[in-house]
Design a protein around this motif. Structure first.
Motif, PDB file in Angstrom:
ATOM      1  N   ILE A 216     -19.185  27.946 -12.597  1.00 11.55           N
ATOM      2  CA  ILE A 216     -19.121  28.282 -14.029  1.00 11.55           C
ATOM      3  C   ILE A 216     -17.644  28.757 -14.462  1.00 11.55           C
ATOM      4  O   ILE A 216     -17.471  28.483 -15.606  1.00 11.55           O
ATOM      5  N   LYS A 217     -17.177  29.378 -13.381  1.00 14.71           N
ATOM      6  CA  LYS A 217     -15.726  29.872 -13.988  1.00 14.71           C
ATOM      7  C   LYS A 217     -14.806  28.389 -13.906  1.00 14.71           C
ATOM      8  O   LYS A 217     -13.866  28.657 -14.732  1.00 14.71           O
ATOM      9  N   GLY A 218     -15.189  27.602 -13.320  1.00 15.21           N
ATOM     10  CA  GLY A 218     -14.081  26.319 -13.496  1.00 15.21           C
ATOM     11  C   GLY A 218     -14.302  25.850 -14.765  1.00 15.21           C
ATOM     12  O   GLY A 218     -13.545  24.677 -15.116  1.00 15.21           O
ATOM     13  N   ILE A 219     -15.366  26.072 -15.806  1.00 10.09           N
ATOM     14  CA  ILE A 219     -15.475  25.466 -16.870  1.00 10.09           C
ATOM     15  C   ILE A 219     -14.875  26.219 -18.027  1.00 10.09           C
ATOM     16  O   ILE A 219     -15.635  27.640 -18.137  1.00 10.09           O
ATOM     17  N   PRO A 220     -14.018  26.300 -18.848  1.00  7.53           N
ATOM     18  CA  PRO A 220     -13.363  27.102 -19.625  1.00  7.53           C
ATOM     19  C   PRO A 220     -14.192  27.323 -20.706  1.00  7.53           C
ATOM     20  O   PRO A 220     -14.821  26.661 -21.336  1.00  7.53           O
ATOM     21  N   GLY A 221     -14.705  28.772 -20.766  1.00  7.36           N
ATOM     22  CA  GLY A 221     -15.190  29.371 -21.866  1.00  7.36           C
ATOM     23  C   GLY A 221     -16.957  29.382 -21.546  1.00  7.36           C
ATOM     24  O   GLY A 221     -17.497  30.138 -22.417  1.00  7.36           O
ATOM     25  N   LEU A 222     -17.272  28.756 -20.277  1.00  5.02           N
ATOM     26  CA  LEU A 222     -18.554  28.712 -20.067  1.00  5.02           C
ATOM     27  C   LEU A 222     -19.220  30.286 -19.833  1.00  5.02           C
ATOM     28  O   LEU A 222     -20.355  30.709 -20.254  1.00  5.02           O
ATOM     29  N   PHE A 223     -18.479  31.123 -18.974  1.00  9.02           N
ATOM     30  CA  PHE A 223     -18.731  32.299 -18.885  1.00  9.02           C
ATOM     31  C   PHE A 223     -19.017  33.037 -19.929  1.00  9.02           C
ATOM     32  O   PHE A 223     -19.890  33.927 -20.330  1.00  9.02           O
ATOM     33  N   GLY A 224     -18.094  32.921 -21.022  1.00 14.34           N
ATOM     34  CA  GLY A 224     -18.082  33.573 -22.474  1.00 14.34           C
ATOM     35  C   GLY A 224     -19.361  33.047 -23.071  1.00 14.34           C
ATOM     36  O   GLY A 224     -19.915  34.150 -23.811  1.00 14.34           O
ATOM     37  N   LEU A 225     -19.932  32.000 -23.022  1.00 10.72           N
ATOM     38  CA  LEU A 225     -20.871  31.542 -23.748  1.00 10.72           C
ATOM     39  C   LEU A 225     -22.488  32.288 -22.798  1.00 10.72           C
ATOM     40  O   LEU A 225     -22.962  33.079 -23.807  1.00 10.72           O
ATOM     41  N   ILE A 226     -22.340  32.437 -21.723  1.00 13.14           N
ATOM     42  CA  ILE A 226     -23.605  33.065 -21.099  1.00 13.14           C
ATOM     43  C   ILE A 226     -23.342  34.441 -21.516  1.00 13.14           C
ATOM     44  O   ILE A 226     -24.628  35.048 -21.891  1.00 13.14           O
ATOM     45  N   PHE A 227     -22.222  35.101 -21.399  1.00 14.39           N
ATOM     46  CA  PHE A 227     -22.470  36.466 -21.441  1.00 14.39           C
ATOM     47  C   PHE A 227     -22.497  36.750 -23.300  1.00 14.39           C
ATOM     48  O   PHE A 227     -23.113  37.902 -23.573  1.00 14.39           O
TER      49      PHE A 227
END
Length: 426
Positions: A216-227
């Motif tokens: 997930i960290k390897g996809i820019p912005g994906l963690f931001g979307l989840i949170f």
């Protein structure tokens, strides 16, 4: 797409069955024990288990062929419902009236885990979209999944009450077991062409949360979307906790139940709209615009004591939920390798679902000791009462409006972040 439609129909039947059983068990337990605490604990255990189980169930989905995982889901449900039936018929009815009865809680837990086994399907279904549907049509397929979930909720809500009122728990279990058997037989006839089981290298059976986080960290912005979605669910816990109390201040319990059955059509309509038109060039932009509309609705749909205003706002709100869910699913399907999708969907589900029960436990005291007194005997009576109204229901209404303002501010701020800028180009 023919096979996907068959899988979708199968998922609807399974969803109706599990939702029907859990609603009916909840109604029955309350009528038997007359204990609000028991049903409250049931809801807390259910939501908490859904949250915690996402990590593990996502691993099952990744480790096996998706059809096999769905069959396992239904077979496990069948076994647990059957065991619940054995407990029920072997227990004197008077035992179930005791809230502290171990037999009662054994029955509840067996039904609960039978229903939760169906969550494997909820994780497997969007991963199947990846290899069963062309990429340019996946957003529409995800919309159909949203409609399927809404259909299951609608079809289960009314008969669950009727079966307890007129037939009893035994026949509820008969219907639940029978429909599960039908689901298994039908699924065996559906052909799913999954060429191979995709495994993450070196992690065929582990839950591997660290590896999932790394992906997930390897996809820019994906963690931001989840949170971001987690925070939305955190605020959404306000409505989960207080909407019934507010609605019942406006109409009778019977009218409120019927109204919710009608409003749940919003899930179906919203999903069908996505299935027909898609999510546009940027699913993320669509997701955020949908959130803006939802939070604006939350600010104004309780601005006056009106069941029509509340109903209209809630209907639009529910129509937009499948849009938000389909957008997140579409992004994950596009950027996450297939060998990790089950774990990523499970991870997102666990993180996002954990927020609502946390708010539910917090918001009751906040409403009870701050907002309701503020609008009944506090300064809010003089400051706002002349146009907003006063009383317990207006205290809850004010809390809804404040929640809407917070949600809108967070959404607008999130749209200014680098994470949004990266995701919007996907």
């Amino acid at each position: 797409m023919k096979s996907f439609y068959s899988i979708l129909i199968n998922a609807i039947v399974a969803g109706v069955t599990n939702t029907f059983v859990w609603f009916a068990v909840t109604f029955w337990v309350y009528l038997e024990t007359r204990s609000v605490m028991v049903t409250s604990y049931m809801a807390g255990i259910y939501i908490g288990t859904v949250s915690l189980s996402g990590f593990f169930l996502g691993t099952i989905v990744d480790h096996y062929r998706k059809k096999t995982a769905m069959l396992f889901s239904s077979i496990l449900t069948l076994v647990l419902f059957t065991l619940a039936g054995i407990v029920y018929i072997s227990t004197p009815p008077a035992v179930f009236k005791d809230p502290d009865s171990p037999r009662l809680w054994l029955f509840i837990v067996l039904c609960l885990f039978g229903v939760l086994a169906g969550n494997i399907r909820n994780i497997a279904l969007p991963t199947m979209v990846t290899f069963m549907v062309e990429e340019n049509s996946r957003d529409k397929a995800n919309g159909l999944i949203g409609s399927a979930n809404g259909t299951a909720f609608l079809l289960a809500s009314i008969p669950s009450g009727f079966v307890i009122s007129f037939m009893g728990v035994f026949w509820m279990l008969v219907f639940g077991i029978g429909l599960t058997v039908i689901t298994i037989i039908h699924l065996l006839t559906v052909r799913v062409e999954e060429q191979q089981i995709a495994h993450a290298e070196g992690h065929k059976t582990k839950i591997d949360i660290k590896g999932t986080i790394r992906v997930i960290k390897g996809i820019p912005g994906l963690f931001g979307l989840i949170f971001f979605n987690t925070f939305n669910n955190f605020l959404g816990g306000v409505f989960m906790s207080l909407m019934d109390a507010y609605g019942l201040s406006l109409v009778s319990a019977h009218a409120w139940g019927v109204l919710w059955a009608i409003l749940s059509l919003g899930f179906i309509i919203g999903g069908l709209a996505v299935a027909k038109t898609g999510l546009g060039k940027s699913p993320i932009r669509t997701l955020f615009f949908a959130n803006i509309i939802m939070w604006v609705i939350c600010i104004f749909f309780t601005i006056h004591s009106s069941i029509l205003l509340l109903s209209g706002g809630m209907f639009i709100f529910l129509c937009l939920i499948p849009v938000v869910e389909a957008a997140e699913q579409t992004v994950i399907q596009k950027v996450i390798p297939q060998d990790r999708q089950g774990r990523v969907f499970g991870f997102a589900q666990s993180i996002e679902q954990a927020a609502s029960p946390l708010t539910a436990f917090m918001i009751g005291p906040i409403a009870q000791y701050i907002f309701i007194p503020f609008m009944t005997t506090g300064k809010g009576v003089d400051l706002l009462g002349w146009w907003f109204g006063t009383g317990m229901d207006r205290g809850i209404a004010l809390l809804f409006s404040v929640t809407g303002v917070l949600g809108l501010i967070i959404t607008l701020v999130a749209m200014r972040t680098r994470a949004y800028g990266k995701l919007v180009r996907i």
